[in-house]
Write an enzyme that holds these catalytic residues in place. Structure first.
Site, PDB file in Angstrom:
ATOM      1  CE  LYS A  68      -3.421   2.603   2.687  1.00 16.42           C
ATOM      2  NZ  LYS A  68      -2.720   3.908   2.454  1.00 16.42           N
ATOM      3  CD  GLU A 108       6.862  13.599  12.715  1.00 21.12           C
ATOM      4  OE1 GLU A 108       7.868  13.102  12.210  1.00 21.12           O
ATOM      5  OE2 GLU A 108       5.800  12.982  12.859  1.00 21.12           O
ATOM      6  CB  CYS A 135      10.952  10.378   9.885  1.00 21.96           C
ATOM      7  SG  CYS A 135      11.990   9.232   8.976  1.00 21.96           S
ATOM      8  N   GLY A 140       5.440   5.609   8.602  1.00 20.05           N
ATOM      9  CA  GLY A 140       4.419   6.652   8.510  1.00 20.05           C
ATOM     10  C   GLY A 140       4.259   7.325   9.857  1.00 20.05           C
ATOM     11  CB  SER A 141       1.622   9.494  11.198  1.00 16.43           C
ATOM     12  OG  SER A 141       0.425   8.732  11.221  1.00 16.43           O
ATOM     13  CD  GLU A 190      11.153   5.846  10.622  1.00 17.48           C
ATOM     14  OE1 GLU A 190      10.793   6.881  11.229  1.00 17.48           O
ATOM     15  OE2 GLU A 190      11.351   5.804   9.406  1.00 17.48           O
TER      16      GLU A 190
END
Length: 538
Positions: A209, A422, A323, A261-262, A289
């Protein structure tokens, strides 16, 4: 099994695209070709193109009026077909000799590094709004992922148990039983290519995805893999919505999740898996991560020019959408005037605009949602002048693309919103601390956020470096001394963090690959016992 030498990093041989070079001319021609040829991008299931009719437009971040193409999204029917094709492919792929699997990715790496390089660099620049330099390090990292993962897998397969008298012991390094879901981010083409292929290299099958904003560049990766000989169904390219994905995550043959991702999304996915854990054939492996609130921490002995230069590189390259990007800085009072002078002189020299203009330093942030989020933090800072002072930048312009100026803010509150959350944009918040509060401020840095991804210390004093390395031991999974906290190189700085930054299963390193393997120990007795009685029985 043959001997395999450790690969050399493609990241050490980047193309510079200098003025007048043939590489620059080829790149400019390819950028123009991309401009003129919008594409219709299907799903790829079982090696076949699937046009679902449910499409989204792909816009260029630095020119939102420009259409890269339309991408077809997978629904529940396509996901069912993807699972079916993956499980069908698993039967042969999971039992294929590992070197036959590895050869696919070795070929893909060599193709990407040579004959497909310019095409993919142009796609990265256009789709992700990266400069040629940022696109080069991104592409080189995927080349390195594929080459080094083959090397590490070779090393893992050679790892075998000890032998005893009268017995033969061996590990059968099996892939997992079922399929893996890889959920990849928008900001790194290389991570998008690594997350589905690291498990696949180990003999697993994958539903991939990709992030919706970068479907153009990611689709080219999938095409390249098929061209390199990846069998149909081993990796299925299925951009899908969260609602449809819940069904996939609850499938009894889900064997793992590979995610970048988040934090909020990762938490939701893990909770979905956790709520269904009794229904799976095996406990799914969860590797993730997420984000970071990455720091640069300066001691009074630091070089202020080196500190300033690395604040700019670490905070503003790729528009701060890493990131690992520097987002908060701690500077002692004795250094601040020199550092501030440097920033005021250099930040205005950073040019921002379309990345096809090779004179620009920065492009745009990825989409309108990211633009609005970053602008919200800047508006918050402006509305709280008692806490924040806007020193440089702060401008936002979405009239044509999603542009945010490189921004430096000073804060009086080291635990405030801009020091803890963030932002994922080109915004650095600086806290100036008393020189005699070095250790106290190091502890503050460690305790300020829930993230622990990357961080850097700048100092000339070796004792100060040792103190920071000790007190910040758990504050960053990748810790840098006198360098920016970005730019990890595969094999040299394996990447990942802990706390709310992820599971720290270092990408591009052997321990990540072991998460996608399930070793079976086999013991063979050469001379079986013929008497059941033990000697003590007489």
């Amino acid at each position: 099994m043959w001997k395999m030498d450790r690969p050399k990093n493609d990241a050490d041989a980047l193309v510079t695209y200098g003025p007048g070079s043939p590489e620059r001319e080829r790149l400019l021609a390819e950028l123009e070709r991309v401009r003129k040829t919008p594409l219709e991008l299907p799903c790829l299931i079982g090696g076949e193109k699937v046009y679902t009719g449910k499409t989204i437009p792909l816009r260029v971040p630095h020119d939102a009026t420009r259409l890269l193409g339309n991408a077809h999204l997978a629904g529940s029917r396509e996901l069912e077909a993807a699972v079916e094709n993956a499980l069908k492919a698993w039967k042969d792929w999971s039992t294929a000799p590992w070197y036959q699997r590895a050869a696919v990715f070795q070929r893909a790496a060599d193709m990407l590094a040579t004959v497909r390089r310019t095409e993919h660099i142009a796609a990265i620049m256009t789709n992700l709004s990266k400069t040629p330099f940022e696109a080069e390090i991104d592409l080189a990292e995927l080349v390195d992922f594929w080459r080094f993962n083959v090397f590490y897998l070779h090393e893992i397969y050679q790892e075998q148990p000890l032998q005893g008298q009268g017995e033969i012991n061996r590990f059968d390094w099996r892939p997992l039983e079922g399929f893996i879901v890889a959920v990849t981010p928008f900001n790194f083409y290389s991570i998008a290519g690594n997350l589905p292929t690291a498990p696949a290299m180990c003999g697993n099958v994958v539903l991939w995805k990709p992030a919706k904003s970068v479907l153009y560049a990611n689709y080219l990766i999938m095409e390249l893999l098929l061209e390199a000989g990846l069998p149909p169904g081993v990796v299925n390219y299925v951009p899908f919505s969260s609602a449809d994905g819940a069904t996939v995550l609850r499938h009894p043959l889900l064997s793992g999740l590979h995610f970048t991702g988040s934090y909020a999304t990762f938490l939701t996915l893990w909770q979905t898996i956790g709520s269904s854990v009794e229904h799976y054939r095996s406990f799914p492996r969860v590797v993730g991560e997420t984000g970071g609130k990455d720091f640069i921490f300066a001691h009074a002995s630091a070089d202020p020019i080196a500190l300033g230069a690395n604040l700019l590189r670490g905070g503003f390259e790729l528009q701060g959408q890493k990131c690992s990007a520097a987002s908060r800085a701690y500077v002692p009072e004795s250094l601040w005037s020199n550092v501030e002078e440097y920033l005021r002189r250099e930040v205005p020299l950073i040019s921002m605009g379309p990345v096809e203009d090779l004179g620009n330093t920065m492009g745009a942030v990825i989409d309108e949602e990211a633009f609005r989020k970053i602008k919200g933090y800047l508006d918050y800072a402006r509305n709280h002048p008692e806490e924040y002072t806007l020193l440089l930048g702060g401008g936002c312009d979405d009239r044509k693309g999603w542009f945010v100026e490189p921004t430096v803010i000073r804060t009086s509150n080291p635990r405030g919103k801009l020091m803890t959350e963030e932002i994922f944009g080109p915004v650095i918040t600086v806290y100036v601390y008393p020189d005699d509060a070095y250790e106290e401020t190091l502890r503050l840095c460690d305790a300020t956020t829930e993230y622990a991804l990357t961080g850097a210390v700048f100092a000339g004093d070796r004792a100060a470096i040792a103190t920071a390395e000790c007190l910040l031991r758990h504050a960053a999974g990748n810790f840098y001394i006198n360098d920016k906290p970005t730019g990890a190189v595969v094999g040299r700085q394996p990447f990942g963090g802990s706390r709310h930054s992820g599971t720290n299963d270092k990408a591009g390193f052997w321990n990540n690959l072991t998460r996608w393997l399930s070793p079976r120990n086999i013991k063979e007795t050469t001379v079986p016992a013929t008497n059941w009685r033990r000697p003590f029985l007489g």
